[in-house]
Design a protein around this motif. Structure first.
Motif, PDB file in Angstrom:
ATOM      1  N   ARG A 111      -8.795 -19.051  28.366  1.00 19.93           N
ATOM      2  CA  ARG A 111      -8.098 -18.399  29.871  1.00 19.93           C
ATOM      3  C   ARG A 111      -9.324 -17.559  30.351  1.00 19.93           C
ATOM      4  O   ARG A 111     -10.140 -16.900  29.830  1.00 19.93           O
ATOM      5  CB  ARG A 111      -7.001 -17.498  29.710  1.00 19.93           C
ATOM      6  CG  ARG A 111      -5.883 -18.233  29.049  1.00 19.93           C
ATOM      7  CD  ARG A 111      -5.160 -19.148  30.093  1.00 19.93           C
ATOM      8  NE  ARG A 111      -3.950 -19.704  29.712  1.00 19.93           N
ATOM      9  CZ  ARG A 111      -3.176 -20.373  30.528  1.00 19.93           C
ATOM     10  NH1 ARG A 111      -3.379 -20.533  31.815  1.00 19.93           N
ATOM     11  NH2 ARG A 111      -2.047 -21.056  30.050  1.00 19.93           N
ATOM     12  N   GLN A 165      -9.402 -17.534  34.456  1.00 17.10           N
ATOM     13  CA  GLN A 165      -9.115 -17.169  35.826  1.00 17.10           C
ATOM     14  C   GLN A 165      -8.446 -15.806  36.028  1.00 17.10           C
ATOM     15  O   GLN A 165      -7.540 -15.605  35.324  1.00 17.10           O
ATOM     16  CB  GLN A 165      -8.104 -18.298  36.441  1.00 17.10           C
ATOM     17  CG  GLN A 165      -8.872 -19.714  36.412  1.00 17.10           C
ATOM     18  CD  GLN A 165      -7.700 -20.746  36.888  1.00 17.10           C
ATOM     19  OE1 GLN A 165      -6.517 -20.528  36.978  1.00 17.10           O
ATOM     20  NE2 GLN A 165      -8.194 -21.943  37.068  1.00 17.10           N
ATOM     21  N   ASP A 211      -7.340 -30.630  28.576  1.00 16.90           N
ATOM     22  CA  ASP A 211      -7.022 -29.079  29.394  1.00 16.90           C
ATOM     23  C   ASP A 211      -7.205 -27.941  28.491  1.00 16.90           C
ATOM     24  O   ASP A 211      -6.607 -27.781  27.781  1.00 16.90           O
ATOM     25  CB  ASP A 211      -5.823 -29.083  30.164  1.00 16.90           C
ATOM     26  CG  ASP A 211      -5.744 -27.897  30.902  1.00 16.90           C
ATOM     27  OD1 ASP A 211      -6.720 -27.216  31.054  1.00 16.90           O
ATOM     28  OD2 ASP A 211      -4.535 -27.749  31.569  1.00 16.90           O
ATOM     29  N   GLN A 264      -7.115 -25.071  28.898  1.00 22.30           N
ATOM     30  CA  GLN A 264      -6.267 -23.855  29.257  1.00 22.30           C
ATOM     31  C   GLN A 264      -4.853 -24.042  28.437  1.00 22.30           C
ATOM     32  O   GLN A 264      -3.872 -23.371  28.956  1.00 22.30           O
ATOM     33  CB  GLN A 264      -6.010 -23.716  30.841  1.00 22.30           C
ATOM     34  CG  GLN A 264      -7.476 -23.259  31.390  1.00 22.30           C
ATOM     35  CD  GLN A 264      -7.326 -23.047  32.626  1.00 22.30           C
ATOM     36  OE1 GLN A 264      -6.741 -21.901  33.270  1.00 22.30           O
ATOM     37  NE2 GLN A 264      -7.262 -23.934  33.769  1.00 22.30           N
ATOM     38  N   ARG A 265      -4.753 -25.373  27.979  1.00 21.46           N
ATOM     39  CA  ARG A 265      -3.387 -25.794  27.386  1.00 21.46           C
ATOM     40  C   ARG A 265      -3.572 -25.774  25.716  1.00 21.46           C
ATOM     41  O   ARG A 265      -4.404 -26.502  25.191  1.00 21.46           O
ATOM     42  CB  ARG A 265      -2.772 -27.092  27.898  1.00 21.46           C
ATOM     43  CG  ARG A 265      -1.272 -27.278  27.432  1.00 21.46           C
ATOM     44  CD  ARG A 265      -1.011 -28.671  27.666  1.00 21.46           C
ATOM     45  NE  ARG A 265      -1.921 -29.539  27.248  1.00 21.46           N
ATOM     46  CZ  ARG A 265      -2.324 -30.035  26.221  1.00 21.46           C
ATOM     47  NH1 ARG A 265      -1.517 -29.502  25.143  1.00 21.46           N
ATOM     48  NH2 ARG A 265      -3.163 -30.874  25.749  1.00 21.46           N
TER      49      ARG A 265
END
Length: 240
Positions: free
Chosen positions: A15, A17, A61, A63-64
């Motif tokens: 992460r 953002q 992805d 972020q997953r």
């Protein structure tokens, strides 16, 4: 899924953002996505599966969690099932993949009780962070401080792209040469990969016309790891 449940690194995502710096998040649960493909119209099911799951076109992805995906398909010719398992280099190196497959095999054989106690990857992170950023910077400034230009073979600097135009050539080494390489590496107390790094440095030097060359490579970080590093899942690679 049982292997993912056992190891914190396999339940990780990244992460960044809205944060001051990127962080690694470890989830308590992370279900492995499984996608079933229909290859009934394909003449070569295995080739079709590999083509549809080519990492150059299919992205994970980050972020997953987990940073893995499974694609399964029935081979209409043989009746067997095929599996393509995508995993991200952020959480897995070559040895990690071997450990994952090894644990899956034990589980399939009903030998879950013989699985070793999982060792946390965070121990390696703590060890790596024990050396300050200033010490790292001082080391590389000492090693690379007098390098004034990149080691660009034949002066080619604009090499950005997707790699689609790269041509590869493969040459198998003879058994005798392979044995000599292993014997030479063993006598020096290094891996065979180190000898190939030295050989590649010689190639770059000739192509650049320079005595000092700098190029990127990756080395196993498990040799410097703490006890049990050979059994810990995760990324143990030093980018040099």
């Amino acid at each position: 899924q049982q292997v993912i449940d056992r190891h914190d690194i396999l339940r990780s995502a990244m992460r960044w953002q809205g944060l001051e710096q990127p962080v690694q998040v470890v989830y308590r649960q992370a279900l492995l996505p499984i996608t079933q493909l229909d290859l009934s119209a394909e003449p070569d099911a295995q080739e079709a599966l590999l083509k549809q799951t080519d990492p150059r076109h299919l992205r994970l992805d980050i972020q997953r969690a987990p940073l893995m995906e499974a694609y399964i398909a029935a081979n209409p010719q043989s009746g067997e099932w095929l599996l393509a398992l995508l995993n991200h280099h952020l959480v897995s190196d070559h040895i990690t993949l071997e450990l994952i497959v090894g644990e899956v095999q034990l589980l399939l054989q009903g030998q879950a009780s013989s699985l070793p106690q999982p060792l946390p990857y965070r121990n390696f992170i703590a060890q790596a962070q024990a050396v300050s950023l200033e010490q790292h910077e001082a080391y590389f400034r000492e090693q690379l401080g007098d390098i004034e230009e990149p080691s660009a073979p034949f002066g080619l600097l604009n090499v950005q792209g997707d790699g689609g135009s790269i041509e590869e050539a493969t040459l198998d080494l003879s058994e005798d040469l392979a044995k000599r390489i292993r014997d030479s590496a063993r006598s020096q107390g290094v891996s065979a990969a180190v000898l190939f790094h030295v050989a590649w440095a010689q190639v770059i030097a000739q192509c650049c016309g320079r005595e000092d060359v700098v190029f990127g490579t990756v080395l196993s970080g498990r040799l410097q790891g703490s006890a049990g590093a050979d059994r810990v899942l995760g990324l143990f690679i030093n980018t040099l």
